[in-house]
Design an enzyme around this catalytic site. Structure first.
Site, PDB file in Angstrom:
ATOM      1  N   GLU A 249       0.802  -1.268   0.131  1.00  0.00           N
ATOM      2  CA  GLU A 249      -0.019   0.019   0.043  1.00  0.00           C
ATOM      3  C   GLU A 249       0.955   1.372   0.009  1.00  0.00           C
ATOM      4  O   GLU A 249       0.703   2.457  -0.746  1.00  0.00           O
ATOM      5  CB  GLU A 249      -0.806   0.110   1.205  1.00  0.00           C
ATOM      6  CG  GLU A 249      -1.761   1.140   1.481  1.00  0.00           C
ATOM      7  CD  GLU A 249      -1.546   1.913   2.871  1.00  0.00           C
ATOM      8  OE1 GLU A 249      -1.011   2.712   3.176  1.00  0.00           O
ATOM      9  OE2 GLU A 249      -1.873   0.974   3.827  1.00  0.00           O
ATOM     10  N   HIS A 250       2.082   1.359   0.863  1.00  0.00           N
ATOM     11  CA  HIS A 250       2.764   2.624   0.896  1.00  0.00           C
ATOM     12  C   HIS A 250       3.527   2.847  -0.344  1.00  0.00           C
ATOM     13  O   HIS A 250       3.860   3.643  -0.854  1.00  0.00           O
ATOM     14  CB  HIS A 250       4.186   2.391   1.788  1.00  0.00           C
ATOM     15  CG  HIS A 250       3.557   2.562   3.337  1.00  0.00           C
ATOM     16  ND1 HIS A 250       4.187   3.495   4.073  1.00  0.00           N
ATOM     17  CD2 HIS A 250       2.701   2.091   4.093  1.00  0.00           C
ATOM     18  CE1 HIS A 250       3.766   3.580   5.367  1.00  0.00           C
ATOM     19  NE2 HIS A 250       2.557   2.939   5.163  1.00  0.00           N
TER      20      HIS A 250
ATOM     21  N   LEU B 101     -29.649  -2.773  23.021  1.00  0.00           N
ATOM     22  CA  LEU B 101     -30.051  -2.932  24.412  1.00  0.00           C
ATOM     23  C   LEU B 101     -29.140  -2.897  25.637  1.00  0.00           C
ATOM     24  O   LEU B 101     -29.292  -2.162  26.591  1.00  0.00           O
ATOM     25  CB  LEU B 101     -31.140  -4.094  24.688  1.00  0.00           C
ATOM     26  CG  LEU B 101     -32.454  -3.974  23.709  1.00  0.00           C
ATOM     27  CD1 LEU B 101     -33.385  -5.097  23.992  1.00  0.00           C
ATOM     28  CD2 LEU B 101     -33.322  -2.469  24.555  1.00  0.00           C
ATOM     29  N   ILE B 102     -28.083  -3.929  25.394  1.00  0.00           N
ATOM     30  CA  ILE B 102     -26.941  -3.889  26.248  1.00  0.00           C
ATOM     31  C   ILE B 102     -26.424  -2.671  26.432  1.00  0.00           C
ATOM     32  O   ILE B 102     -25.890  -2.230  27.595  1.00  0.00           O
ATOM     33  CB  ILE B 102     -25.997  -5.173  25.944  1.00  0.00           C
ATOM     34  CG1 ILE B 102     -26.654  -6.250  25.746  1.00  0.00           C
ATOM     35  CG2 ILE B 102     -24.895  -5.340  26.598  1.00  0.00           C
ATOM     36  CD1 ILE B 102     -26.056  -7.736  25.204  1.00  0.00           C
TER      37      ILE B 102
ATOM     38  N   LYS C 101     -17.456  24.434   1.013  1.00  0.00           N
ATOM     39  CA  LYS C 101     -18.838  24.547   1.871  1.00  0.00           C
ATOM     40  C   LYS C 101     -18.876  23.694   3.189  1.00  0.00           C
ATOM     41  O   LYS C 101     -18.406  22.577   2.904  1.00  0.00           O
ATOM     42  CB  LYS C 101     -19.943  23.932   0.870  1.00  0.00           C
ATOM     43  CG  LYS C 101     -19.879  24.934  -0.646  1.00  0.00           C
ATOM     44  CD  LYS C 101     -21.158  24.587  -1.419  1.00  0.00           C
ATOM     45  CE  LYS C 101     -21.254  25.498  -2.623  1.00  0.00           C
ATOM     46  NZ  LYS C 101     -20.361  24.860  -3.591  1.00  0.00           N
TER      47      LYS C 101
ATOM     48  N   LEU D 273     -19.829   2.142  29.611  1.00  0.00           N
ATOM     49  CA  LEU D 273     -20.176   0.796  29.011  1.00  0.00           C
ATOM     50  C   LEU D 273     -20.336   1.001  27.550  1.00  0.00           C
ATOM     51  O   LEU D 273     -21.037   1.976  27.044  1.00  0.00           O
ATOM     52  CB  LEU D 273     -21.136   0.089  29.688  1.00  0.00           C
ATOM     53  CG  LEU D 273     -21.779  -1.167  29.350  1.00  0.00           C
ATOM     54  CD1 LEU D 273     -22.100  -2.155  30.341  1.00  0.00           C
ATOM     55  CD2 LEU D 273     -22.685  -1.146  28.069  1.00  0.00           C
TER      56      LEU D 273
ATOM     57  N   GLU E 227     -28.033   3.272  28.110  1.00  0.00           N
ATOM     58  CA  GLU E 227     -27.402   3.823  29.422  1.00  0.00           C
ATOM     59  C   GLU E 227     -28.633   4.596  29.921  1.00  0.00           C
ATOM     60  O   GLU E 227     -28.410   5.313  31.094  1.00  0.00           O
ATOM     61  CB  GLU E 227     -26.471   4.897  28.976  1.00  0.00           C
ATOM     62  CG  GLU E 227     -25.283   4.263  28.508  1.00  0.00           C
ATOM     63  CD  GLU E 227     -24.094   5.127  28.027  1.00  0.00           C
ATOM     64  OE1 GLU E 227     -24.086   6.166  28.492  1.00  0.00           O
ATOM     65  OE2 GLU E 227     -23.407   4.549  27.173  1.00  0.00           O
ATOM     66  N   GLY E 228     -29.796   4.614  29.691  1.00  0.00           N
ATOM     67  CA  GLY E 228     -31.006   4.942  30.344  1.00  0.00           C
ATOM     68  C   GLY E 228     -31.473   4.108  31.471  1.00  0.00           C
ATOM     69  O   GLY E 228     -30.945   3.381  31.916  1.00  0.00           O
TER      70      GLY E 228
ATOM     71  N   GLY F  57     -20.742  -3.333  21.045  1.00  0.00           N
ATOM     72  CA  GLY F  57     -20.702  -3.575  19.710  1.00  0.00           C
ATOM     73  C   GLY F  57     -20.431  -4.810  19.151  1.00  0.00           C
ATOM     74  O   GLY F  57     -20.172  -5.857  19.486  1.00  0.00           O
TER      75      GLY F  57
HETATM   76 ZN   LIG Z   1       0.926   2.843   6.800  1.00  0.00          ZN
END
Ligand SMILES: [Zn+2]
Length: 956
Positions: A65-66, A285-286, A853, A307, A289-290, A310
């Protein structure tokens, strides 16, 4: 010829045109035509990544890639691509992931064809020049050194290390001299390119102001000759994690002093189900934080502070589902209780089963977000789309991750049920575990241990023991969200002459602008609370007290703010040296109500109510202050520059010292005097009517009355001022880094000694643009000083300058500084000989960048916020665009000469690694005898020798 693919589903708010095609060589391309765009861009995603590295050439995909940037048959010069883009307001980058390698750039519209021609040659005929290959290997090695001390990279490598032996995941992807420095590495590069870089595995996204048919002609012309080797996508069949290496408990020693508990399950691949998205439902759900949430419960028990939950797809084969919990001291000591509470929450989820109303609530909000989607920065937008093309059906690349089509109760239930102990690994990450860690990850040296779950853990999964709890809270599904907006009416209209183009004062200290650009149902309310209390910002201990106060307040309102966030309403608080700033953003319909609710919470807030929470937050701030010194050196240096050039800031060391003196008593004393002498200023921008703005500020002020404050006058607000550097003198300060880091860093600032007016700001940007890419090419590509090399413009308290930053693992800072100076010197001739033509291109480039913009109403509002904090020039952007036209080549040359050559005023900060210590000290001995240098042991002494500039009404 090319084939048309299915139509891409887009948002009703998206006025751009899209077309998906496939070239004869099977390259998939999405064309995006946006007549309003200032810039054009391209992203190419090649479906091969680090998983395909040969076992004896780890890092090869990344190294390749480099190398693609550094010369092609048509454009053999190694810096051709970068030079071209830098002259044309360009930006570029690339990344290598496990499965994909993504290349992208953007530049001005007029330079697009030239850019895409240079870019397309990467994939047609790269050179892989022998001499470049040798040098660029050092850049890869520097990058590896940079990641060495970063926990995020160390953890990712531990994950790869823990995969089954022989599995493609069980390797190392960044690469280093150790893995890449082989005599025939150039042949390896060519072999890899020949094998995997095939047009049928490439996805291209093109974005420009040209029409779709023009773009179609352009991409056919540039990409038809990329070779189709008709290869299959890499396929993986064996999962790296199964019954033989899961169901266990890991202890991990991090670099930073942070305590985390992480639960990680290997699940069946969720990507094929993206239209019903079961993992999203569960993590929603997990991660809630409510009220009734797992985090709320853990916080009430004093076990956790944060917490998140994902999931991530791997190898087109499986999904890792994670819960990450930031522990308090008590949580660390009783981590088993944290595990039990998490198991109890999962048990509740299993028993309650998948609920359609929750699914619909998530869907409703996501639909509103999708229907009112904003533009993004071009590069981010296209690189994400190019990646999505590898995984989603083409018609869905814009819709994902917003919309899911169907509620699949059984499937969600199946995924909830598959969160078991046999496919679970629990990680306890804490420095306190080091003595129990008997194993070492070979690349980064991370210490860890791993043992199978005992009977208690397995039993507690089914019957979690919560007898420890004293909490009144329960673990349950969240209540319905009443922040979901009800009205989406748009109040403004385009080109409405009766509305001001910039914010105007509609009442004392209330600035208002109705949106007539984006016409989305969104807005922002910002409240600036200026204070004159507790000797802030000068008293460093009180700066820390105010930080603790801020974090306690965030905890106080967290259930409310989390619910709001789910309905696309955000609240952020920030305490700067001058003000307490509250920002409310999102759908405008519920925003005033949310703002007033937070202000009610502010006036009734008692930060002294919970001493245990104070202790936990204090621990957090203390650790954070300390962890600062574990950041990469180039990140550590920035706050010192900020701190030295102006009053009202404190060095990280001063903070680390002051935090030790803080107690609950000292905090109590602070709270009694805090928020007593205040002044308010409001900024309201977006889809609001004027009356709504007046109502929310007046009601807000009424609520704030309850703080019983005394109003201060404008002139009483604290003033931050800049220090004056001395002509023809370089001020030098250095600090040694502890053992273990290979990297040193050097930062050099050239200060311009006059007020940073609109003209001077433009001139500084011109100088920086003139130097930027040549500096990168010389210091990084040619001299290989290190991976991190950049320049920037620094404007603080009305004074500007140019900054060079180089982080080096090969040379001590003074040597690096000499190289920077030699480079700056070498540019003088180019400056003097600059032609009108070259100057015109330079001006055009900066102008295009300045006038870019805004992508959405929040980006627009951010400019006005900055204006409020500086000189109230709300139309600064437009003024700069107009002003830059009047700069002449002569004026530019004169400015640059004064700044860099004639009477340079400069400042150099060094962070010195143990590796460079001896060499550096010798160089420093010589430097001290040079009359142009002034070396100081501490920054306070430097400041005491410097005069201050006048106050330029720039508050920060
Ligand atoms: Zn790199």
């Amino acid at each position: 010829m090319c084939e048309n693919l299915s139509k891409i589903t887009k948002s009703q708010n998206d006025k751009r045109e899209y077309k998906a095609i496939r070239l004869e060589n099977k390259m998939t391309i999405v064309l995006i035509s946006d007549p309003e765009t200032d810039k054009s861009g391209v992203a190419m995603n090649v479906f091969v990544g680090a998983l395909e590295d040969p076992a004896d050439r780890e890092g090869l995909a990344h190294y390749l890639e480099h190398m693609l940037f550094l010369g092609t048959e048509k454009y053999p010069n190694q810096s051709e691509y970068m030079d071209y883009l830098s002259k044309n307001s360009g930006l570029f980058n690339a990344y290598t992931d496990l499965m994909e390698t993504n290349y992208f750039f953007e530049c001005s519209n007029s330079a697009f064809e030239g850019g895409i021609d240079r870019f397309s040659q990467f994939f047609i005929a790269p050179l892989f020049t022998e001499s470049c290959a040798k040098r660029e290997m050092n850049a890869v090695n520097s990058e590896h050194q940079l990641y060495f001390k970063q926990d995020i990279w160390r953890q990712f490598q531990l994950l790869r290390h823990s995969a089954k032996k022989g599995n493609p995941l069980n390797k190392f992807g960044v690469g280093s001299l150790e893995t890449l420095d082989h005599p025939n590495i150039r042949e390896d590069l060519i072999k890899f390119f020949e094998r995997y870089y095939s047009s049928n595995q490439m996805k291209l996204v093109v974005y420009s102001n040209q029409s779709i048919s023009q773009l179609e002609t352009l991409v056919m012309d540039k990409f038809w000759s990329v070779k189709n080797k008709d290869i299959d996508s890499p396929k993986y069949e064996e999962k790296p994690f199964d019954d033989t290496n899961q169901g266990n408990f890991w202890r991990v020693t991090p670099v930073k002093d942070e305590d985390y508990l992480k639960l990680m399950w290997t699940l069946d691949h969720t990507l094929p189900h993206y239209k019903s998205n079961p993992a999203k439902y569960i993590s929603h759900l997990i991660g809630h934080e409510g009220e009734n949430s797992l985090l709320s419960f853990l916080k009430e028990e004093g076990l956790a502070l944060e917490l998140s939950s994902g999931y991530h797809d791997y190898m087109n084969l499986f999904t890792l589902f994670e819960i990450e919990i930031k522990l308090t001291q008590k949580g660390l000591q009783n981590y088993q209780n944290v595990v039990n509470t998490t198991f109890a929450y999962l048990k509740m989820l299993r028993e309650k089963g998948a609920q359609e109303w929750i699914f619909q609530e998530i869907n409703t909000i996501n639909k509103l977000k999708f229907d009112n989607v904003d533009k993004q920065k071009i590069m981010q937008y296209i690189l994400t789309l190019a990646s999505k093309l590898q995984y989603y059906e083409i018609e869905d690349i814009l819709v994902q991750p917003y919309l899911f089509e169907s509620f699949d109760k059984e499937l969600i239930q199946k995924y909830i049920d598959s969160l078991k102990t046999s496919n679970l690994r629990i990680f306890l990450q804490s420095k306190t575990q080091e003595s129990l860690c008997n194993l070492t990850e070979p690349i980064y040296g991370t210490k860890y241990s791993c043992e199978n779950f005992d009977e208690t853990t397995i039993k507690s999964f089914e019957n979690p023991d919560l007898s420890f709890t004293k909490s009144q809270k329960k673990l349950d599904l969240p209540p319905p969200n009443d922040f979901v907006p009800k009205s989406m009416t748009i109040f403004g209209s385009k080109n409405d002459e009766t509305q001001s183009k910039l914010p105007v004062q509609i009442q004392d200290n209330v600035w208002f602008k109705q949106d007539n650009t984006f016409l989305t149902p969104k807005g922002q309310i910002s409240l600036f609370i200026y204070f004159k209390d507790c000797d802030l910002p000068h008293n460093v201990q009180n700066v820390l007290h105010s930080k603790i106060w801020e974090l306690l307040f965030n905890h106080h309102v967290s259930e409310l703010t989390y619910m709001a966030e789910q309905a696309y309403l955000s609240f952020r608080m920030a305490i700067t040296p001058l003000q307490l700033k509250l920002d409310f953003k999102g759908f405008n319909d519920s925003l005033p109500r949310f703002t007033l609710q937070i202000l009610e919470k502010l006036v009734s807030f008692n930060p002294l109510a919970n001493q245990e929470l104070f202790n936990n937050i204090y621990e957090e701030v203390a650790k954070e202050t300390d962890n600062f010194f574990k950041n990469p050196p180039f990140q550590q240096i920035a706050p010192y520059v900020d701190y030295l050039v102006r009053t009202g800031f404190h060095s990280p060391q001063q903070k680390a010292e002051a935090i030790k003196g803080i107690t609950f008593e000292s905090f109590t004393h602070f709270v009694k005097q805090w928020l007593k002498n205040l002044r308010f200023e409001w900024l309201i921008v977006g889809n609001f009517e004027k009356q709504t703005a007046l109502d929310v500020t007046n009601q807000g002020l009424e609520v704030l009355q309850k703080l019983n404050y005394k109003m201060i006058q404008q002139f009483e607000i604290n003033q931050i001022r800049a220090y004056q550097l001395i002509p023809n003198q370089t001020i030098v300060w250095q600090r040694h880094l502890p053992e273990g880091d290979e990297n040193s860093t050097c930062t050099k600032l050239y200060q311009y000694p006059q007020e940073c007016t609109i003209r001077n700001h433009n001139l500084l940007d011109l100088v920086q643009t003139f130097l930027r890419i040549p500096a990168f090419t010389q210091l990084r590509t040619v001299e290989q000083l290190g991976y991190v090399v950049f320049t920037s413009v620094n404007t603080r308290s009305g004074i500007g300058g140019i900054v060079f930053v180089v982080q080096s693992n090969v040379k001590p800072p003074i040597e690096v500084s000499n190289r920077i100076k030699a480079f700056v010197q070498s540019m003088e001739e180019k400056l003097i000989n600059m032609t009108e033509e070259q100057f015109k291109t330079l001006v055009e480039g900066v102008k295009n960048t300045v006038k870019e913009k805004d992508t959405d109403i929040f980006a627009e509002t951010a400019r006005y916020e900055e204006a409020i904090n500086t000189q109230y020039i709300f139309g600064k952007k437009q003024k700069r665009v107009e002003d830059i036209e009047n700069v002449t080549l002569e004026e530019f040359t004169k400015f640059a000469k004064a700044l860099l050559y004639q009477e340079p005023r400069s400042l150099e900060f060094y962070l010195v690694s143990q590796k460079h210590k001896e060499e550096q000290n010798q160089l420093l001995d010589d430097l001290i005898h040079n009359e142009n240098y002034a070396h100081y042991k501490d920054i306070e002494t430097i400041q005491s020798r410097l005069a201050l500039y006048p106050y330029y009404y720039s508050k920060v």
